[in-house]
Design an enzyme around this catalytic site. Structure first.
Site, PDB file in Angstrom:
ATOM      1  N   ASP A  58       0.841  -1.201   0.000  1.00 16.90           N
ATOM      2  CA  ASP A  58       0.000   0.000   0.000  1.00 16.90           C
ATOM      3  C   ASP A  58       0.877   1.252   0.000  1.00 16.90           C
ATOM      4  O   ASP A  58       2.031   1.197   0.430  1.00 16.90           O
ATOM      5  CB  ASP A  58      -0.888   0.034   1.255  1.00 16.90           C
ATOM      6  CG  ASP A  58      -1.804  -1.173   1.331  1.00 16.90           C
ATOM      7  OD1 ASP A  58      -2.140  -1.733   0.267  1.00 16.90           O
ATOM      8  OD2 ASP A  58      -2.168  -1.558   2.458  1.00 16.90           O
TER       9      ASP A  58
HETATM   10  N1  URA Z   1      -1.054  -6.017   4.030  1.00 23.18           N
HETATM   11  C1  URA Z   1      -1.581  -4.777   4.013  1.00 23.18           C
HETATM   12  O1  URA Z   1      -2.609  -4.516   4.619  1.00 23.18           O
HETATM   13  N2  URA Z   1      -0.951  -3.825   3.303  1.00 23.18           N
HETATM   14  C2  URA Z   1       0.215  -4.034   2.630  1.00 23.18           C
HETATM   15  O2  URA Z   1       0.753  -3.117   2.020  1.00 23.18           O
HETATM   16  C3  URA Z   1       0.756  -5.334   2.664  1.00 23.18           C
HETATM   17  C4  URA Z   1       0.093  -6.313   3.364  1.00 23.18           C
END
Ligand code: URA
Length: 243
Positions: free
Chosen positions: A106
């Site tokens: 993310d």
């Molecule tokens: N899980 C998440 O919630 N976000 C990420 O970026 C990676 C794994």
């Protein structure tokens, strides 16, 4: 290994169009084993020489495998919309080589991100069949308690996912931090699992993929390095995990 003409060799390393590579060579900006070569039709065995391009040494690589310490505020998608793309943290040659992230983090998640121009490698790493475990360090909004660890290990039900998803392991680091090991890489998986278990993820970093730790790479946020054979050998499924 097959010989390549110098313009094709430069193009294969991401220095732009074939025409542009020919221009670099014609301008005397390319040398082979210390000698400037201006004839782009000359052929070489790619991995048998030392090269200099535009004043910088170049090691020929058939394919590139990169580890990036992703900082917050960057998107992994190819057409980044709200934040700059992670590719902007790499040299332009990597864009020409069509280097892609392996899976996604993310925009606000930091940590270890792999990128490559080897489609087979990307596919294998991303495949659920391959099950390369990934370790995430999560900072939680509420204190970590035994019930949270039990729920994450037992499995939680996420909206739109069949069955429940469980962490392979879950270790408390301090009052508001825990390390979660996951086999899959579902959308927002850590954040959604923490929410489903009654807490909230305040910050998230991926600190390990397979046996490759971010700490071992000694990269500051935004820095990257090539992964060599011994490091790539660590990106394997966990033999202790069968599913
Ligand atoms: N899980 C998440 O919630 N976000 C990420 O970026 C990676 C794994």
């Amino acid at each position: 290994m097959k010989p390549l003409t110098l313009d094709r060799l430069l193009q294969s390393q991401g220095y732009g169009t074939r025409k542009w590579c020919q221009q670099i060579i014609a301008d005397g900006e390319f040398s082979v084993d210390g000698a400037v070569v201006t004839n782009h039709r000359q052929s070489v065995i790619p991995d048998a020489h030392h090269y200099t391009v535009l004043g910088k040494p170049m090691i020929w690589r058939a394919q590139v495998y990169i580890a990036l310490h992703k900082p917050p505020g960057y998107e992994c998608s190819r057409k980044a919309s709200h934040y700059p793309g992670v590719h902007t943290l790499l040299p332009e040659e990597m864009t020409w080589r069509e280097v892609q992230p392996v899976g996604r983090l993310d925009h606000d998640t930091t940590g270890l991100l792999l990128l490559s121009d080897d489609g087979g490698f990307i596919h294998r790493q991303a495949s659920p069949k391959h099950h390369v475990p990934k370790v995430y360090r999560a900072t939680t909004a509420q204190a970590v308690d035994p019930a949270l660890l039990i729920a994450l290990l037992a499995g939680v039900k996420l909206h739109d996912e069949p069955g429940s998803l469980a962490a392979l392991s879950c270790t408390q680091v301090d009052s508001h931090t825990l390390d979660l090991v996951l086999a899959e890489g579902k959308y927002h998986q850590v954040k959604r699992m923490l929410a489903a278990a009654g807490n909230h993820c305040a910050a998230l970093s991926r600190i390990q993929i397979g046996g490759l730790t971010l700490a071992s790479l000694q990269l500051a946020p935004g820095e990257w390095c090539y992964l060599e054979t011994e490091q790539l050998a660590l990106l394997v499924p966990d033999p202790a995990f069968h599913s």
